[in-house]
Scaffold this active site. Structure first.
Site, PDB file in Angstrom:
ATOM      1  N   LYS A 279       0.892  -1.180   0.000  1.00 42.38           N
ATOM      2  CA  LYS A 279       0.000   0.000   0.000  1.00 42.38           C
ATOM      3  C   LYS A 279       0.920   1.217   0.000  1.00 42.38           C
ATOM      4  CE  LYS A 279      -1.851   3.081   1.848  1.00 42.38           C
ATOM      5  NZ  LYS A 279      -1.592   4.481   1.408  1.00 42.38           N
TER       6      LYS A 279
ATOM      7  N   GLU B  30       9.352   1.756  11.200  1.00 35.89           N
ATOM      8  CA  GLU B  30      10.389   2.784  10.956  1.00 35.89           C
ATOM      9  C   GLU B  30       9.672   4.122  10.996  1.00 35.89           C
ATOM     10  OE1 GLU B  30      13.349   1.628  10.630  1.00 35.89           O
ATOM     11  OE2 GLU B  30      13.414  -0.150   9.370  1.00 35.89           O
TER      12      GLU B  30
ATOM     13  N   CYS C 176      13.812  11.067   6.902  1.00 32.45           N
ATOM     14  CA  CYS C 176      13.593  10.642   8.295  1.00 32.45           C
ATOM     15  C   CYS C 176      14.839  10.839   9.141  1.00 32.45           C
ATOM     16  CB  CYS C 176      13.132   9.195   8.339  1.00 32.45           C
ATOM     17  SG  CYS C 176      14.265   8.062   7.544  1.00 32.45           S
TER      18      CYS C 176
ATOM     19  N   GLU D   5       9.098  17.099  14.604  1.00 35.32           N
ATOM     20  CA  GLU D   5       9.605  16.783  13.263  1.00 35.32           C
ATOM     21  C   GLU D   5       8.919  17.698  12.243  1.00 35.32           C
ATOM     22  OE1 GLU D   5       8.480  13.046  11.338  1.00 35.32           O
ATOM     23  OE2 GLU D   5      10.564  12.787  10.739  1.00 35.32           O
TER      24      GLU D   5
HETATM   25  P1  NAD Z   1       2.216   8.726   7.274  1.00 29.52           P
HETATM   26  O1  NAD Z   1       2.350   8.050   8.589  1.00 29.52           O
HETATM   27  O2  NAD Z   1       1.228   9.818   7.138  1.00 29.52           O
HETATM   28  O3  NAD Z   1       1.868   7.693   6.124  1.00 29.52           O
HETATM   29  C1  NAD Z   1       2.680   6.564   5.831  1.00 29.52           C
HETATM   30  C2  NAD Z   1       1.836   5.496   5.185  1.00 29.52           C
HETATM   31  O4  NAD Z   1       0.883   5.011   6.129  1.00 29.52           O
HETATM   32  C3  NAD Z   1       1.023   5.961   3.974  1.00 29.52           C
HETATM   33  O5  NAD Z   1       1.012   4.954   2.988  1.00 29.52           O
HETATM   34  C4  NAD Z   1      -0.357   6.164   4.568  1.00 29.52           C
HETATM   35  O6  NAD Z   1      -1.378   6.038   3.619  1.00 29.52           O
HETATM   36  C5  NAD Z   1      -0.418   5.034   5.570  1.00 29.52           C
HETATM   37  N1  NAD Z   1      -1.378   5.214   6.661  1.00 29.52           N
HETATM   38  C6  NAD Z   1      -1.835   6.369   7.205  1.00 29.52           C
HETATM   39  N2  NAD Z   1      -2.730   6.118   8.171  1.00 29.52           N
HETATM   40  C7  NAD Z   1      -2.859   4.774   8.253  1.00 29.52           C
HETATM   41  C8  NAD Z   1      -3.631   3.901   9.064  1.00 29.52           C
HETATM   42  N3  NAD Z   1      -4.465   4.369   9.990  1.00 29.52           N
HETATM   43  N4  NAD Z   1      -3.491   2.565   8.892  1.00 29.52           N
HETATM   44  C9  NAD Z   1      -2.644   2.081   7.967  1.00 29.52           C
HETATM   45  N5  NAD Z   1      -1.898   2.852   7.152  1.00 29.52           N
HETATM   46  C10 NAD Z   1      -1.994   4.186   7.300  1.00 29.52           C
HETATM   47  O7  NAD Z   1       3.683   9.230   6.920  1.00 29.52           O
HETATM   48  P2  NAD Z   1       4.121  10.126   5.683  1.00 29.52           P
HETATM   49  O8  NAD Z   1       3.678  11.524   5.956  1.00 29.52           O
HETATM   50  O9  NAD Z   1       3.726   9.440   4.420  1.00 29.52           O
HETATM   51  O10 NAD Z   1       5.715  10.027   5.760  1.00 29.52           O
HETATM   52  C11 NAD Z   1       6.514  10.899   6.513  1.00 29.52           C
HETATM   53  C12 NAD Z   1       6.915  10.238   7.819  1.00 29.52           C
HETATM   54  O11 NAD Z   1       7.628   9.023   7.561  1.00 29.52           O
HETATM   55  C13 NAD Z   1       7.884  11.088   8.629  1.00 29.52           C
HETATM   56  O12 NAD Z   1       7.496  11.046   9.981  1.00 29.52           O
HETATM   57  C14 NAD Z   1       9.226  10.379   8.449  1.00 29.52           C
HETATM   58  O13 NAD Z   1      10.171  10.578   9.463  1.00 29.52           O
HETATM   59  C15 NAD Z   1       8.799   8.959   8.366  1.00 29.52           C
HETATM   60  N6  NAD Z   1       9.835   8.155   7.714  1.00 29.52           N
HETATM   61  C16 NAD Z   1      10.562   7.287   8.495  1.00 29.52           C
HETATM   62  C17 NAD Z   1      11.573   6.536   7.923  1.00 29.52           C
HETATM   63  C18 NAD Z   1      12.369   5.578   8.751  1.00 29.52           C
HETATM   64  O14 NAD Z   1      12.976   4.693   8.172  1.00 29.52           O
HETATM   65  N7  NAD Z   1      12.393   5.706  10.063  1.00 29.52           N
HETATM   66  C19 NAD Z   1      11.843   6.656   6.558  1.00 29.52           C
HETATM   67  C20 NAD Z   1      11.089   7.553   5.796  1.00 29.52           C
HETATM   68  C21 NAD Z   1      10.075   8.300   6.397  1.00 29.52           C
END
Ligand code: NAD
Length: 503
Positions: free
Chosen positions: A189, A264, A298, A396
């Site tokens: 997804k 992550e 991240c 963040e």
């Molecule tokens: P997000 O949490 O909004 O979304 C990530 C994914 O989760 C998307 O595909 C989204 O559709 C899905 N999602 C959202 N709500 C959900 C739910 N209730 N159930 C299941 N899936 C759901 O994050 P984002 O804004 O897309 O990405 C940015 C974030 O990702 C930042 O906080 C960043 O630090 C983090 N990030 C972490 C790493 C790491 O390896 N630690 C790497 C890249 C990004």
């Protein structure tokens, strides 16, 4: 003469206008026909309709993946056979790197040179796990004359992979590589802001010979498609990358099924610059560390802690260099910072820029860059003298915004470094060997880079502590997450039987 195509927005040739799901080897619409809009971040115009998956679509994808797991050849194939297919996938990704980068850059706003680097890294992720799986050995324990015990490593089943928008294709490969290498089948997804590059996987996998049903993709919103995947009883594993708050929600939603979770999450990583550091190298690295990938990284070093003796010089040189970082259209090879992914995210980052103006001293940026009246462009922004209580120190931002804070002693630096809920990465700049190791070991971070930028060896553990994540992937740790290690015990000698109920 400068190329006029670099001074205007660029639209890739042959852009699709709609994107479907990919389930059981076929491209399909959502069962209810629903779609959502996808924007390009330079003009914020809708250029694409993507299928909006719901529970029914996730059910179909999981059923296909489950069939491919229980009836298909994939989990039973020799590691070498799976490895060959994974290498072919890597070859195909490499051979299409320019197109992948073009689409990724258009959809996400990432600078083209950086998107190209991410496409190559995606190929490398497949190659790495293709190699690792054939070299995999498992433990055998001998109890002489009595018993032999061995580990029977097994794929687990259908892995649910949920990914963010910041480096979409690369992060998808980071999960797809090990999940597939170990013989699982998957439902991906991808993030709803950036579904374009993910739509290329199906063609690549078909061409590489991945059996039908092994890879399935459902587009859609997190609260609908993502949520249905997390709550599906036939999905025993969820590998998630995204925000810490989403991770918390998924953790709770997966609890009734006791699923395997790899999380992550977010970060607010410190870069600590001691007075004895190579200042030139530290400035170059900390500029790159927070402004590369548009700051949507991240592991960004978004808090820079600088020892008082060199603080003024550091801030002055850092601000001057940040002001020279080239903001431009994502497709321009000279661009260092492109457009943020989406107007919603742009508004969030801009709100932090405004908050920062009352929390610290603005020394570079602070708004839109000159010449960019449309699209999600933010000038590289630097705040100095930021106290640890500030929101821009604690939260963040995930954009090209950095907070700089002075410190006097090692103890103070460590306390400041650890003073957030996050613990993903830390970057330490010093030439004192003892301090370097002591500080690295004490800092609350899953990954530390010493006198180094974020250069990652794929064999090392990847992950965070505190609110930055749960579990570590990377190298064999990813193999461990995607497999079950069953212990098989065999008696060699006399059966060891305490006898109950004999008389
Ligand atoms: P997000 O949490 O909004 O979304 C990530 C994914 O989760 C998307 O595909 C989204 O559709 C899905 N999602 C959202 N709500 C959900 C739910 N209730 N159930 C299941 N899936 C759901 O994050 P984002 O804004 O897309 O990405 C940015 C974030 O990702 C930042 O906080 C960043 O630090 C983090 N990030 C972490 C790493 C790491 O390896 N630690 C790497 C890249 C990004």
């Amino acid at each position: 003469m400068t190329d006029p195509t670099l001074a205007a927005p660029h639209t890739p040739a042959d852009l699709p206008t709609r994107i479907q799901h990919y389930i059981d080897g076929a491209f399909v619409d959502s069962q209810d026909g629903d779609t959502f809009d996808v924007l390009d971040p330079v003009t914020n115009r809708v250029y694409l309709q993507a299928a909006a998956g719901k529970k029914a679509d996730v059910d179909a994808a999981v059923a296909a993946a489950r069939r491919a797991f229980t009836e298909g050849p994939w989990p039973k194939m020799l590691p070498r056979e799976r490895s060959r297919i994974l290498h072919r996938i890597a070859d195909l990704v490499e051979s299409r790197d320019a197109r992948l980068a073009e689409l990724e850059s258009f959809d996400s706003g990432l600078p083209i040179t950086q998107a190209l680097g991410q496409a190559r890294r995606a190929a490398e992720n497949f190659r790495f796990f293709a190699d690792l799986i054939v070299a995999q050995s498992d433990d055998t324990f001998k109890v002489p004359g009595r018993q032999i015990n061995y580990v029977n490593r097994k794929p687990i089943g259908v892995a649910g992979l949920i990914t963010p928008w910041n480096t979409p294709f690369m992060l998808e490969s980071w999960k797809l590589g090990p999940a597939l290498a170990t013989g699982n089948t998957v439902v991906l997804k991808p993030a709803e802001f950036t579904p374009l590059s993910a739509s290329l996987w199906a063609g690549i996998f078909e061409e590489a010979g991945l059996p039908q049903g092994v890879f399935n993709l459902v587009n859609g919103l997190g609260e609908e498609a993502g949520d249905a995947l997390v709550k599906h009883p036939d999905v025993p594993l969820i590998s998630f990358t995204g925000e810490s708050s989403t991770g918390q929600l998924i953790f709770a939603n997966a609890a009734p099924w006791l699923k395997g979770l790899s999380m992550e999450l977010g970060g607010k990583s410190p870069a600590v610059v001691f007075a004895d550091a190579d200042l030139e190298a530290a400035i170059d690295a900390t500029i790159f560390g927070v402004f590369s990938l548009n700051g949507e990284r991240c592991t960004a070093g978004s808090r820079i802690l600088v020892q008082r003796e060199v603080y003024d010089e550091f801030v002055e040189r850092y601000a001057a260099q940040a002001a020279r970082v080239k903001v431009g259209f994502p497709h321009d090879p000279d661009t260092e910072v492109g457009a943020l992914v989406h107007p919603e995210h742009y508004a969030k980052v801009m709100s932090y820029v405004e908050i920062g103006k009352s929390e610290g001293r603005l020394v570079a940026g602070g708004g839109r860059p000159d010449g960019f009246d449309d699209g999600n462009f933010v000038a590289p922004t630097v705040f100095a003298d930021v106290p640890p209580t500030a929101r821009i120190f604690q939260e963040e931002i995930f954009g090209p915004v950095v907070a700089i804070t002075p410190f006097d002693t090692d103890e103070e630096a460590l306390a400041l470094a650890n003073d957030t809920k996050y613990g993903l990465a830390a970057y330490i700049w010093t030439n004192d060997l003892k301090r370097a190791h002591n500080f690295s070991q004490a800092v609350e971070a899953g990954m530390v880079w010493l006198n180094s930028n974020n250069v990652r060896d794929l064999r090392t553990p990847f992950g965070g502590v505190k609110a930055s994540g749960l579990g570590h992937e990377g190298g064999y740790r990813s193999i461990d997450f995607y497999t079950d290690q069953q212990a098989v015990h065999i008696t060699l000698g006399k059966v060891h039987n305490p006898t109950f109920g004999k008389n």
